[in-house]
Design a protein around this motif. Sequence first.
Motif, PDB file in Angstrom:
ATOM      1  N   THR A  44       0.841  -1.200   0.000  1.00 26.58           N
ATOM      2  CA  THR A  44       0.000   0.000   0.000  1.00 26.58           C
ATOM      3  C   THR A  44       0.872   1.243   0.000  1.00 26.58           C
ATOM      4  N   TRP A 115       3.345  -2.637  -5.939  1.00 28.29           N
ATOM      5  CA  TRP A 115       2.252  -1.723  -5.580  1.00 28.29           C
ATOM      6  C   TRP A 115       1.363  -1.489  -6.791  1.00 28.29           C
ATOM      7  N   LEU A 121      -3.048   0.402  -4.177  1.00 30.71           N
ATOM      8  CA  LEU A 121      -3.832   0.560  -2.948  1.00 30.71           C
ATOM      9  C   LEU A 121      -3.273   1.704  -2.099  1.00 30.71           C
ATOM     10  N   GLU A 122      -4.177   2.488  -1.520  1.00 29.32           N
ATOM     11  CA  GLU A 122      -3.742   3.623  -0.676  1.00 29.32           C
ATOM     12  C   GLU A 122      -3.474   3.154   0.751  1.00 29.32           C
ATOM     13  N   ASN A 123      -4.395   2.382   1.322  1.00 28.82           N
ATOM     14  CA  ASN A 123      -4.259   1.901   2.708  1.00 28.82           C
ATOM     15  C   ASN A 123      -4.287   0.391   2.745  1.00 28.82           C
TER      16      ASN A 123
END
Length: 123
Positions: A44, A115, A121-123
């Motif tokens: 993330t 990634w 994904l951010e979180n």
Amino acid sequence: MNFKSLFYGLAIALFIFNCSSSSDDDMTAQPDPDPGPTPTEKVTYNADIKSIISSNCTSCHGSTPTNSAPMSLTTYAQVSSYINSILDRINRTGAGKMPVNGTLSTTQKNLIQKWKDDGLLEN
């Protein structure tokens, strides 16, 4: 004279034999000092990528880009929208290679690629 030559020949052979190593101790793989996530872990932005970008890119690609940097890379949205350009630049070896004053480790490059492959994904 023959005995002397034989003695020196055996001494040299013994010395060479004793200096050789049949040990495989130095052939064992050393653990990676910077292991990335396991293949099943998702990468993330907040947990893995943000620190790489902050440490290596934002000196030029800050909130106000400097040194002729064309864009800022300080937020998730900015980094994710320029991911193809970032991957191109960090994997170059010649002109246009980033970061200019260094290189990312293979682990860091692979983490950024994973990634992207994991869906940014951010979180």
